[in-house]
Scaffold this motif. Structure first.
Motif, PDB file in Angstrom:
ATOM      1  N   HIS A   1       0.790  -1.231   0.000  1.00 47.07           N
ATOM      2  CA  HIS A   1       0.000   0.000   0.000  1.00 47.07           C
ATOM      3  C   HIS A   1       0.827   1.287   0.000  1.00 47.07           C
ATOM      4  O   HIS A   1       0.279   2.359  -0.249  1.00 47.07           O
ATOM      5  N   VAL A   2       2.119   1.188   0.283  1.00 44.53           N
ATOM      6  CA  VAL A   2       2.960   2.381   0.172  1.00 44.53           C
ATOM      7  C   VAL A   2       3.108   2.725  -1.298  1.00 44.53           C
ATOM      8  O   VAL A   2       3.158   1.833  -2.157  1.00 44.53           O
ATOM      9  N   GLU A   3       3.144   4.023  -1.618  1.00 43.38           N
ATOM     10  CA  GLU A   3       3.279   4.454  -3.015  1.00 43.38           C
ATOM     11  C   GLU A   3       4.478   3.756  -3.663  1.00 43.38           C
ATOM     12  O   GLU A   3       5.514   3.564  -3.022  1.00 43.38           O
ATOM     13  N   VAL A   4       4.313   3.422  -4.925  1.00 48.62           N
ATOM     14  CA  VAL A   4       5.329   2.639  -5.640  1.00 48.62           C
ATOM     15  C   VAL A   4       6.710   3.278  -5.551  1.00 48.62           C
ATOM     16  O   VAL A   4       7.715   2.599  -5.308  1.00 48.62           O
ATOM     17  N   LEU A   5       6.783   4.594  -5.710  1.00 45.20           N
ATOM     18  CA  LEU A   5       8.073   5.289  -5.685  1.00 45.20           C
ATOM     19  C   LEU A   5       8.720   5.248  -4.304  1.00 45.20           C
ATOM     20  O   LEU A   5       9.944   5.392  -4.174  1.00 45.20           O
ATOM     21  N   GLN A   6       7.904   5.056  -3.263  1.00 45.51           N
ATOM     22  CA  GLN A   6       8.428   5.051  -1.899  1.00 45.51           C
ATOM     23  C   GLN A   6       8.722   3.637  -1.375  1.00 45.51           C
ATOM     24  O   GLN A   6       9.361   3.482  -0.335  1.00 45.51           O
ATOM     25  N   ARG A   7       8.279   2.610  -2.099  1.00 46.59           N
ATOM     26  CA  ARG A   7       8.412   1.233  -1.603  1.00 46.59           C
ATOM     27  C   ARG A   7       9.849   0.777  -1.366  1.00 46.59           C
ATOM     28  O   ARG A   7      10.102  -0.003  -0.432  1.00 46.59           O
ATOM     29  N   PRO A   8      10.825   1.225  -2.160  1.00 47.26           N
ATOM     30  CA  PRO A   8      12.210   0.809  -1.863  1.00 47.26           C
ATOM     31  C   PRO A   8      12.677   1.254  -0.477  1.00 47.26           C
ATOM     32  O   PRO A   8      13.630   0.695   0.072  1.00 47.26           O
ATOM     33  N   LYS A   9      12.019   2.271   0.082  1.00 45.29           N
ATOM     34  CA  LYS A   9      12.417   2.785   1.398  1.00 45.29           C
ATOM     35  C   LYS A   9      11.754   2.025   2.549  1.00 45.29           C
ATOM     36  O   LYS A   9      12.114   2.227   3.707  1.00 45.29           O
ATOM     37  N   VAL A  10      10.771   1.179   2.236  1.00 44.22           N
ATOM     38  CA  VAL A  10      10.069   0.431   3.286  1.00 44.22           C
ATOM     39  C   VAL A  10      11.046  -0.528   3.975  1.00 44.22           C
ATOM     40  O   VAL A  10      11.770  -1.271   3.323  1.00 44.22           O
ATOM     41  N   LYS A  11      11.046  -0.513   5.302  1.00 43.54           N
ATOM     42  CA  LYS A  11      11.945  -1.374   6.069  1.00 43.54           C
ATOM     43  C   LYS A  11      11.265  -2.702   6.387  1.00 43.54           C
ATOM     44  O   LYS A  11      10.183  -2.725   6.962  1.00 43.54           O
ATOM     45  N   GLY A  12      11.904  -3.782   5.968  1.00 40.02           N
ATOM     46  CA  GLY A  12      11.353  -5.111   6.216  1.00 40.02           C
ATOM     47  C   GLY A  12      11.369  -5.454   7.699  1.00 40.02           C
ATOM     48  O   GLY A  12      12.281  -5.060   8.434  1.00 40.02           O
ATOM     49  N   LEU A  13      10.375  -6.194   8.136  1.00 45.83           N
ATOM     50  CA  LEU A  13      10.230  -6.516   9.562  1.00 45.83           C
ATOM     51  C   LEU A  13      10.387  -8.007   9.850  1.00 45.83           C
ATOM     52  O   LEU A  13      10.282  -8.417  11.003  1.00 45.83           O
ATOM     53  N   LYS A  14      10.650  -8.820   8.832  1.00 39.97           N
ATOM     54  CA  LYS A  14      10.645 -10.272   9.012  1.00 39.97           C
ATOM     55  C   LYS A  14      11.685 -10.757  10.016  1.00 39.97           C
ATOM     56  O   LYS A  14      11.400 -11.638  10.844  1.00 39.97           O
ATOM     57  N   ILE A  15      12.898 -10.206   9.961  1.00 38.82           N
ATOM     58  CA  ILE A  15      13.941 -10.643  10.888  1.00 38.82           C
ATOM     59  C   ILE A  15      13.555 -10.302  12.319  1.00 38.82           C
ATOM     60  O   ILE A  15      13.679 -11.120  13.240  1.00 38.82           O
TER      61      ILE A  15
END
Length: 465
Positions: free
Chosen positions: A415-429
């Motif tokens: 749901h984050v804007e496509v241009l901003q998605r590379p900045k999303v921090k993964g939470l899996k670890i």
């Protein structure tokens, strides 16, 4: 021959103990150190106190090594510390992931490298007045990171720094134990490779100490192919063979190689159920830094989720609302949550401010429990039933939080804007660590319940009053 056989058996047993227990314990400490260092690195980068290494992804590590410790000026702190702290974190990652923790792999030369590596930052004496540039720069950066930071970030920094200091002490102790054992292994291998060689003249060698050393040196390179000869260790062999106190030296050596009872297994003793219950409560302390790290990443991801490109007009309206005391519209989002028990899906509305405040509060409580502060003492002073109610509530609440944050992780990615998605921090670890911590607390709660049940059964049978 009797001493040689006893020595060989003791060395084999001790080597197996190191490989299966002691070195695995040291690996656990390296993993904890890596987690704490990674958390601190992310905080320092986020607060722009160090510059992330731009070439980090291109770096390839093939073997263990140490980190640069040469001096640098305060003006270079952000760049140089950023590079060195990044290298430090990557080397820890390599050690935890690819390095083999066995006696065969960690010889004296590698022990020396590892001791140098863990001394790159003096975690137990972090001071901005330190004479060591790495330690001084890190201490200064962490002090700045605490300034005007949220309480959860401060708790994360303090907890991570404290754990790093404890891990370093344990690792240092393990490495020195291993170094001492490697010396005995070296001596044992000399006895095996050289003394049993057909060209070794025992009668001649044992005629005097000097002759024995010469005989050993003469055959050592030939039989082992190794060029390094540790004369001081050969002198110890000679002392054990021909010294005036050789019997006491042999007994001391065999005693040193014994695997003590407290090293190999815990003594069986009656457990107080209340102690088990408080142990379960104390295990909640691990959740403090985990929730602290999740808080930081969730904050960034929520900002990306509600990101709006600010035009001049929008900035003007924000300033006007602020001047007039008009509150911003509360941020909320609707996410799809999957029930971990039934697999059923449902919608859940998240009030961002309330949600984040709860995480911040829980992280603070658990950090207090980990430090055995006021929170822990208050719980410990309560009666057993109330403590159990508190523990049950915490486990249930964290299980719900885990499910919600797991759903949020998927929500951000879609749901984050496509241009901003590379900045999303993964939470899996972080979620994996979170899940394991909850499971551990739940397991300890089960141990308490089992102990209570056992005592109740013994009471019914009349074994105890």
């Amino acid at each position: 021959m009797n001493f040689t056989n006893q020595l060989e058996e003791a060395l084999v047993a001790k080597q197996n103990w190191f490989n299966t227990e002691r070195l695995q314990y040291m690996l656990e400490q390296f993993r904890l150190l890596h987690t704490c260092v990674r958390n601190l690195n992310e905080v320092l980068v986020k607060r722009s106190l160090i510059n992330p290494d731009p070439y980090k992804l291109e770096t390839r590590i093939s073997d263990i090594g140490t980190i640069e410790t040469s001096s640098f000026t305060e003006n270079e702190d952000a760049i140089v510390l950023g590079k060195r702290f990044s290298d430090y974190e990557m080397m820890l990652d390599f050690i935890c992931t690819y390095f083999r923790f066995t006696v065969e792999n960690i010889d004296l030369s590698r022990i020396k490298i590892l001791l140098e590596f863990i001394g790159v930052f003096d975690w137990n004496n972090l001071s901005s007045n330190s004479s060591k540039s790495n330690t001084r720069a890190l201490a200064t950066a962490l002090t700045k990171a605490r300034t005007n930071a949220p309480s959860v970030t401060i708790s994360l920094i303090n907890d991570s720094q404290e754990k790093c200091g404890k891990c370093i002490k344990i690792i240092d102790s393990c490495l020195k134990e291993l170094a001492d054992f490697q010396k005995e292994m070296y001596k044992g291998n000399v006895r095996k490779d050289v003394f049993e060689h057909p060209e070794f003249n025992k009668e001649k060698a044992f005629s005097s100490p000097d002759v024995e050393i010469n005989e050993i040196k003469k055959l050592y390179v030939k039989t082992t192919g190794k060029k390094v000869v540790y004369t001081d260790l050969l002198q110890e062999i000679v002392a054990e063979d021909q010294g005036p106190n050789k019997e006491s030296l042999r007994l001391a050596l065999l005693d040193k190689l014994q695997i003590k009872v407290q090293e190999s297994k815990k003594e069986t003793k009656t457990v107080n159920p209340r102690d088990l219950l408080m142990s379960a409560v104390f295990s909640l302390g691990v959740l403090g830094p985990i929730l602290g790290q999740l808080y930081v990443k969730l904050s960034d991801n929520f900002d990306l989720l509600f990101f709006v490109k600010k035009t001049f007009f929008k900035k003007f309206m924000e300033a006007l609302k602020k001047a007039l005391g008009i509150k911003e519209k509360p941020r909320s989002c609707v996410i799809a949550v999957t029930d971990p028990q039934t697999g059923a899906k449902s919608s859940q509305t998240i009030d961002v401010n309330t949600f984040m405040q709860k995480i911040d509060k829980l992280a603070h409580i658990y950090s207090g429990i980990a430090a055995k502060g006021n929170e822990y003492n208050k719980i410990n002073s309560a009666n057993e039933d109330d403590i159990l109610i508190f523990l049950n509530r915490q486990i249930q609440e964290n299980q719900k939080f885990f499910t919600t944050i797991n759903a949020l992780d998927d929500h951000f990615k879609s749901h984050v804007e496509v241009l901003q998605r590379p900045k999303v921090k993964g939470l899996k670890i972080d979620l994996s660590s979170y899940r394991n911590a909850i499971i551990n607390s739940n397991k300890k709660r089960g141990e308490y319940a089992a102990a209570k049940e056992e005592i109740e059964q013994m009471r019914k049978l009349g074994i105890i009053n």
